[in-house]
Scaffold this motif. Structure first.
Motif, PDB file in Angstrom:
ATOM      1  N   THR A   8       6.359   0.899  -8.981  1.00  0.00           N
ATOM      2  CA  THR A   8       5.216   0.712  -8.090  1.00  0.00           C
ATOM      3  C   THR A   8       4.574  -0.640  -8.376  1.00  0.00           C
ATOM      4  O   THR A   8       4.150  -0.890  -9.493  1.00  0.00           O
ATOM      5  N   PRO A   9       4.472  -1.483  -7.355  1.00  0.00           N
ATOM      6  CA  PRO A   9       3.852  -2.785  -7.624  1.00  0.00           C
ATOM      7  C   PRO A   9       2.348  -2.635  -7.820  1.00  0.00           C
ATOM      8  O   PRO A   9       1.705  -1.800  -7.203  1.00  0.00           O
ATOM      9  N   ARG A  40       0.801  -7.036  -5.369  1.00  0.00           N
ATOM     10  CA  ARG A  40       0.426  -6.928  -3.956  1.00  0.00           C
ATOM     11  C   ARG A  40      -1.042  -7.291  -3.803  1.00  0.00           C
ATOM     12  O   ARG A  40      -1.853  -6.992  -4.681  1.00  0.00           O
ATOM     13  N   VAL A  42      -4.649  -7.250  -1.382  1.00  0.00           N
ATOM     14  CA  VAL A  42      -5.433  -6.768  -0.244  1.00  0.00           C
ATOM     15  C   VAL A  42      -6.763  -7.520  -0.252  1.00  0.00           C
ATOM     16  O   VAL A  42      -7.431  -7.603  -1.292  1.00  0.00           O
ATOM     17  N   TYR A  66     -11.041   3.944  -2.563  1.00  0.00           N
ATOM     18  CA  TYR A  66      -9.919   4.111  -1.643  1.00  0.00           C
ATOM     19  C   TYR A  66      -8.653   3.408  -2.095  1.00  0.00           C
ATOM     20  O   TYR A  66      -7.676   3.366  -1.356  1.00  0.00           O
ATOM     21  N   PHE A  67      -8.650   2.882  -3.316  1.00  0.00           N
ATOM     22  CA  PHE A  67      -7.475   2.163  -3.804  1.00  0.00           C
ATOM     23  C   PHE A  67      -6.747   2.961  -4.880  1.00  0.00           C
ATOM     24  O   PHE A  67      -7.355   3.771  -5.580  1.00  0.00           O
ATOM     25  N   PRO A  68      -5.448   2.722  -5.002  1.00  0.00           N
ATOM     26  CA  PRO A  68      -4.667   3.449  -6.003  1.00  0.00           C
ATOM     27  C   PRO A  68      -5.188   3.196  -7.419  1.00  0.00           C
ATOM     28  O   PRO A  68      -5.737   2.123  -7.710  1.00  0.00           O
TER      29      PRO A  68
ATOM     30  N   THR B   8      14.993  -2.422   2.341  1.00  0.00           N
ATOM     31  CA  THR B   8      14.058  -3.155   3.177  1.00  0.00           C
ATOM     32  C   THR B   8      12.730  -2.433   3.205  1.00  0.00           C
ATOM     33  O   THR B   8      12.658  -1.267   3.590  1.00  0.00           O
ATOM     34  N   PRO B   9      11.656  -3.090   2.813  1.00  0.00           N
ATOM     35  CA  PRO B   9      10.368  -2.393   2.848  1.00  0.00           C
ATOM     36  C   PRO B   9       9.886  -2.199   4.278  1.00  0.00           C
ATOM     37  O   PRO B   9      10.118  -3.039   5.149  1.00  0.00           O
ATOM     38  N   LYS B  29      -6.054  -0.281   4.135  1.00  0.00           N
ATOM     39  CA  LYS B  29      -4.849  -0.703   3.407  1.00  0.00           C
ATOM     40  C   LYS B  29      -4.768  -0.028   2.034  1.00  0.00           C
ATOM     41  O   LYS B  29      -3.686   0.348   1.586  1.00  0.00           O
ATOM     42  N   GLY B  30      -5.919   0.127   1.388  1.00  0.00           N
ATOM     43  CA  GLY B  30      -5.923   0.813   0.099  1.00  0.00           C
ATOM     44  C   GLY B  30      -5.422   2.243   0.230  1.00  0.00           C
ATOM     45  O   GLY B  30      -4.610   2.712  -0.575  1.00  0.00           O
ATOM     46  N   VAL B  31      -5.887   2.927   1.274  1.00  0.00           N
ATOM     47  CA  VAL B  31      -5.432   4.300   1.516  1.00  0.00           C
ATOM     48  C   VAL B  31      -3.922   4.326   1.759  1.00  0.00           C
ATOM     49  O   VAL B  31      -3.198   5.166   1.213  1.00  0.00           O
ATOM     50  N   LEU B  33      -1.634   2.141   0.759  1.00  0.00           N
ATOM     51  CA  LEU B  33      -0.890   1.806  -0.466  1.00  0.00           C
ATOM     52  C   LEU B  33      -0.860   2.976  -1.440  1.00  0.00           C
ATOM     53  O   LEU B  33       0.080   3.106  -2.233  1.00  0.00           O
ATOM     54  N   GLY B  34      -1.876   3.834  -1.380  1.00  0.00           N
ATOM     55  CA  GLY B  34      -1.869   5.010  -2.231  1.00  0.00           C
ATOM     56  C   GLY B  34      -0.773   5.994  -1.844  1.00  0.00           C
ATOM     57  O   GLY B  34      -0.344   6.815  -2.655  1.00  0.00           O
ATOM     58  N   PRO B  37       3.348   2.713  -1.803  1.00  0.00           N
ATOM     59  CA  PRO B  37       3.000   1.462  -2.509  1.00  0.00           C
ATOM     60  C   PRO B  37       3.922   0.304  -2.171  1.00  0.00           C
ATOM     61  O   PRO B  37       3.615  -0.826  -2.543  1.00  0.00           O
ATOM     62  N   HIS B  38       5.025   0.569  -1.484  1.00  0.00           N
ATOM     63  CA  HIS B  38       5.970  -0.512  -1.190  1.00  0.00           C
ATOM     64  C   HIS B  38       5.818  -1.078   0.207  1.00  0.00           C
ATOM     65  O   HIS B  38       6.471  -2.052   0.565  1.00  0.00           O
ATOM     66  N   VAL B  39       4.976  -0.442   1.029  1.00  0.00           N
ATOM     67  CA  VAL B  39       4.892  -0.871   2.424  1.00  0.00           C
ATOM     68  C   VAL B  39       4.281  -2.266   2.506  1.00  0.00           C
ATOM     69  O   VAL B  39       3.445  -2.655   1.689  1.00  0.00           O
ATOM     70  N   ARG B  40       4.727  -3.030   3.499  1.00  0.00           N
ATOM     71  CA  ARG B  40       4.221  -4.380   3.717  1.00  0.00           C
ATOM     72  C   ARG B  40       3.213  -4.363   4.858  1.00  0.00           C
ATOM     73  O   ARG B  40       3.371  -3.599   5.816  1.00  0.00           O
ATOM     74  N   PHE B  41       2.203  -5.214   4.771  1.00  0.00           N
ATOM     75  CA  PHE B  41       1.159  -5.263   5.796  1.00  0.00           C
ATOM     76  C   PHE B  41       1.172  -6.596   6.530  1.00  0.00           C
ATOM     77  O   PHE B  41       1.376  -7.647   5.926  1.00  0.00           O
TER      78      PHE B  41
ATOM     79  N   PRO C  37      12.966  -9.670   4.982  1.00  0.00           N
ATOM     80  CA  PRO C  37      11.984  -8.580   4.837  1.00  0.00           C
ATOM     81  C   PRO C  37      11.318  -8.548   3.465  1.00  0.00           C
ATOM     82  O   PRO C  37      10.342  -7.814   3.285  1.00  0.00           O
ATOM     83  N   HIS C  38      11.818  -9.322   2.519  1.00  0.00           N
ATOM     84  CA  HIS C  38      11.239  -9.278   1.171  1.00  0.00           C
ATOM     85  C   HIS C  38      10.267 -10.414   0.901  1.00  0.00           C
ATOM     86  O   HIS C  38       9.620 -10.442  -0.138  1.00  0.00           O
TER      87      HIS C  38
END
Lengths: 272, 272, 272
Positions: A8-9, A40, A42, A66-68, B8-9, B29-31, B33-34, B37-41, C37-38
């Motif tokens: 997990t990043p 990452r 935000v 609201y953050f991890p 590929t994320p 975004k915090g929600v 990522l919780g 955690p790998h998703v890209r925005f 994508p990375h």
């Protein structure tokens, strides 16, 4: 055991009064990526009015839950940069806070229940030479990146016994209600108060009236659509405090109100 | 077969009327990522004027074709939050759309050719308790994050037969031209119309004239530099529709024009 | 040898005059993610005033030193889009620059000491069809993404002997001081000059006085707190050049000054 293929990043959030006209925010991120290329980012907000420590502190506090777990929050609203105010790293049970010891970190730390604070001192974790005008770049960003790499908090400097707090106005409980005030105006013109949902809980089942300044507003209601378009209302909103809003409009504009405007919640005189 | 070392994320895009003053976008975004955690925005735009569903819808539609297949697009322009408007997840052949059923998603979905829409109902995918004022945080962000983890669309709720559409003005084809109007003004003051390149294709090889309101403009030209600095022109721009622009200036300011201003394309009277 | 489990992701930065109202920046990122994508993104600034190539160039130059080696910087301030100005890829010892050949890339490239420039020509690396109004989307973003995948610079087109430069005002060294001017105003109203710290080094140990226009200011000081709140000061700031600032205020507003305002540093007449 082998490490997971895709750990997990870590996450760093950024809050500042740097606005969007210059590269200052991007530069902090560049410095952090040079230390932890996998972290990452935000953005919380960068339009904090210059040197408005209180508003920055309220934004930070509002976002933290609201953050991890393990997220590193950097707050650079720093009118005292280059003076003797100390740089801080704060560890709460679920987050790290990095920024100047001018109060901007305190409300978020206090809301976390317990925290430990460390004076950032060890220049091995700085970008050098450290400028006297941009600690966001030279101190806070690199420290945050090292924290995101699991460098322990005590490595950055000694624990400090206390940190600077802010004089946040508190709502006052009365027998027949609560007296508070607006502490924050958001983009929609919603007037966020310091009257939290907990302080209203004892009135559950009782009819309440809400006024802001001398103006009575509908509610507390449970959703905006409980009133007509353009009408004033009070609602426990997403901050978990009472807000005064205009449905699909701006309460701040309608009322010419903002931080400091008094808000009163009262048990309704039922005339019985 | 082993999974690839670096899959590929997934990508989530964000569109809202939240502006940049508050932490609301960062909180969503915090929600997310919780949950993933790998998703890209990627941010599309957050300066949509408050409650301007139409402008939000046009921005979303304009951006969709440029994202990788499987991207999840979240649009939170949501004046009806907390009312009975339903939350939607839409699946197109190449994308997912998440947001309120108030029309903001419809133009993008319709442009995709075919789509299926689902009412978001299953609270297992929500952040709870769900506030009545910020479904972006409590419903749309967590649902988008779960979609990005390949939870199938039907898991979130039942398919719905129809969704709310917007009353987008349509250009009218005439024998000797096309009559349309401005639908969007961009940052440069370019006036984006509803006259698409397809509707002009039948005039290929024919000399055309363009006017906006009562003002004739040069073109359609093929590039800005076809006219002098500061001159008005019409061009099929990056939206693949006719735009009225000023070379290195603002057509919106020059013409005091904006959404609703009529634009006419006519076959030139060659006097033969 | 096996590749590392988590290779360092490449970084693309974005600079433009696209503002925050439209999806143009997001669209460029969508195109880039479709190719790599990375890749990681960092925004430098998008509020460059429309077509202000000089300000864009100064922002880019200011940010470059703070990014990891190999970062790809995309700058789209492009009033000549669709004309004959050529698209460029520049390789410096530590970075890649992508954008139009209108000067926006030159100061950053020149500051890197040495660089090679290539005319971007090979349409295999473009998004096609290429629009005549948005090369950021169709040329620069896809090229940057391919560069981030280690496609070598010469693959995109032929090396060019020279690129367009900007006429940046230079400070003039005099026997008893330096005469320069303001070149940039930042969000705080700090007035960034073209008088760099190197040009002041020969006066080390000598008492200096600074004036802007006809106004004398304190300093050069080493930190803002050396003067009272609201007072004018000169300081070598985070840009490594002399800035004129107001402690916790705006020098630009106080002085009605901006780019072009003369700034003079002089050896103090000690009256001995």
């Amino acid at each position: 055991m082998a490490p997971p293929a895709h750990p997990t990043p870590a996450v760093i959030t950024w809050l500042s009064d740097f606005g969007g006209d210059d590269a200052y925010v991007g530069i902090m991120k560049g410095v952090a990526l040079g230390i932890n290329p996998h972290v990452r980012f935000v953005d919380l907000a960068h339009n904090v009015p210059p040197q408005d420590v209180l508003r920055g502190a309220l934004i930070l506090r509002s976002a933290l839950p609201y953050f991890p777990a393990g997220t590193v929050h950097v707050a650079v609203v720093d009118p005292g940069v280059g003076s003797t105010r100390q740089p801080l790293l704060i560890r709460t049970p679920t987050a790290f806070l990095v920024g100047p010891d001018n109060g901007v970190l305190h409300p978020a730390a206090a809301a976390a229940g317990e925290f430990s604070a460390y004076r950032i001192e060890d220049s091995r974790y700085f970008r050098t030479p450290v400028s006297q005008t941009f600690h966001g770049r030279d101190v806070f960003a690199p420290v945050a990146a090292h924290v995101s790499l699991d460098v322990p908090a005590h490595a950055f400097g000694p624990k400090v016994a206390s940190i600077r707090s802010l004089d946040l106005p508190k709502a006052v409980a009365a027998a027949d209600g609560v007296i508070g005030e607006v502490i924050y105006t958001d983009r929609f013109g919603n007037l966020i108060t310091n009257i939290d949902s907990a302080s209203l809980a004892r009135f559950r089942g009782v009819s309440l009236s809400v006024s802001i300044g001398a103006t009575a507003v509908a509610g507390p209601v449970t959703h905006y659509a409980a009133v007509e378009q353009g009408s004033l209302l009070a609602i426990v909103g997403s901050w978990s405090v009472l807000e005064v809003a205009v449905r699909n409009g701006s309460a701040a504009e309608t009322l010419h109100a903002g931080p400091g405007t008094p808000v009163t919640v009262k048990v309704k005189d039922t005339g019985s």
